[in-house]
Design an enzyme around this catalytic site. Structure first.
Site, PDB file in Angstrom:
ATOM      1  N   CYS A  75       0.865  -1.180   0.000  1.00 33.04           N
ATOM      2  CA  CYS A  75       0.000   0.000   0.000  1.00 33.04           C
ATOM      3  C   CYS A  75       0.904   1.234   0.000  1.00 33.04           C
ATOM      4  O   CYS A  75       1.695   1.411   0.936  1.00 33.04           O
ATOM      5  CB  CYS A  75      -0.870  -0.029   1.258  1.00 33.04           C
ATOM      6  SG  CYS A  75      -1.915   1.419   1.476  1.00 33.04           S
ATOM      7  N   CYS A 187      -0.792   3.748  -6.592  1.00 32.65           N
ATOM      8  CA  CYS A 187      -1.707   3.160  -5.609  1.00 32.65           C
ATOM      9  C   CYS A 187      -1.932   1.729  -6.069  1.00 32.65           C
ATOM     10  O   CYS A 187      -2.176   1.491  -7.267  1.00 32.65           O
ATOM     11  CB  CYS A 187      -3.028   3.934  -5.586  1.00 32.65           C
ATOM     12  SG  CYS A 187      -4.343   3.078  -4.686  1.00 32.65           S
TER      13      CYS A 187
HETATM   14  N1  DGL Z   1      -3.878   0.567  -2.130  1.00 30.78           N
HETATM   15  C1  DGL Z   1      -3.667   1.760  -1.373  1.00 30.78           C
HETATM   16  C2  DGL Z   1      -2.430   2.502  -1.871  1.00 30.78           C
HETATM   17  O1  DGL Z   1      -1.595   1.909  -2.529  1.00 30.78           O
HETATM   18  C3  DGL Z   1      -4.937   2.557  -1.313  1.00 30.78           C
HETATM   19  C4  DGL Z   1      -4.995   3.481  -0.130  1.00 30.78           C
HETATM   20  C5  DGL Z   1      -6.371   3.895   0.276  1.00 30.78           C
HETATM   21  O2  DGL Z   1      -7.070   3.071   0.870  1.00 30.78           O
HETATM   22  O3  DGL Z   1      -6.737   5.057   0.057  1.00 30.78           O
HETATM   23  O4  DGL Z   1      -2.222   3.651  -1.601  1.00 30.78           O
END
Ligand code: DGL
Length: 258
Positions: A75, A187
């Site tokens: 993440c 993301c």
């Molecule tokens: N998959 C997360 C990232 O890489 C998403 C973060 C979120 O929940 O806003 O930032």
């Protein structure tokens, strides 16, 4: 149990980190993996840094209780908010691997136009990202593009519907007029909408994400720590989620197979 045989723990605010898990399984097919998605608290990208830190530590504790030998923060948002503190706490006992927007490969393409970095508002406002951008600001035209609301669409299983395409048409398409050199997916949820992006945007535009780089970094760390699994049989993948809901488990396994 020998440390080599222990599983590797993966974590994300929701289903997004499964895009990184998939690459890791390709690079390290004989390892066992435990994935924890915190969909009950997603999205992280619009919370405060302290909230995200707290949630990330909770997730790390969940994985440690599952007896993992390494932790991958799949993440970008949690990495930017918490990786330093996490390493301070856990790195003596295990490797802690994070992910950041894959800007370097985009710069190296040397294409004309803007490099657009799509990510959550938190990832783009943290100092970790500013430092990354400073490395390339002189040689490339980089444009951070915060994408609030996109994680929610993907968490609801909407990866190729009208809403995602409308979002891309509104948020990204207008930049094509000025010329887009490459799009960096900062993301881990966004790789799941790559197909929609190819339909909405010029299909020749390179779309780059950090999952392969993170999987390779994980392999390097396991080798360095001498904790790589030596088994020659295929490993297992177990997925957990903080949301007590059948739909999110179905979506998780669907995205894993996808
Ligand atoms: N998959 C997360 C990232 O890489 C998403 C973060 C979120 O929940 O806003 O930032």
């Amino acid at each position: 149990m020998k440390v080599e045989d222990k599983p590797i723990g993966f974590f994300d605010s929701g289903v997004g980190g499964i895009s990184v898990l998939k690459e890791a399984v390709k690079v390290l097919p004989n390892e066992n993996f435990i994935y924890f998605g915190d969909s009950a608290n997603a999205p992280y990208g619009v919370k405060t840094v302290n909230e995200v830190k707290k949630l990330t530590f909770n997730a790390a504790e969940f994985l440690i209780k599952k007896n993992v030998k390494a932790i991958v923060i799949a993440c970008n948002t949690a990495t930017s908010a918490a990786i330093t503190d996490l390493r301070d706490k856990y790195e003596d006992s295990m490797p802690v691997i994070g992910i950041e927007p894959a800007l370097k490969p985009a710069v190296e393409l040397k294409r004309k136009g803007k490099i657009i970095i799509m990510a959550t508002p938190m990832t783009l406002s943290e100092v970790k990202f500013k430092n990354l951008m400073d490395n390339y600001a002189d040689v490339s035209d980089i444009m951070p593009l915060p994408c609030p609301g996109l994680v929610e669409l993907i968490e609801s299983g909407n990866t190729d519907g009208d809403e995602v395409r409308e979002y891309l048409n509104r948020m990204v398409k207008p930049y094509e007029e000025e010329g887009i050199a490459a799009i960096v997916l900062g993301c881990t949820h966004y790789p799941f909408i790559k197909e929609s992006m190819r339909k909405v945007l010029d299909s020749r535009t390179p779309i780059i994400d950090g999952s392969i780089g993170t999987a390779r970094q994980l392999e390097r760390q396991l080798t360095e720590h001498k904790i790589k699994n030596n088994s020659d049989s295929k490993g297992s993948v177990e997925i957990f989620n903080s949301l007590d809901d059948e739909g999110i488990m179905k979506l998780s396994y669907h995205l894993f197979e996808y």
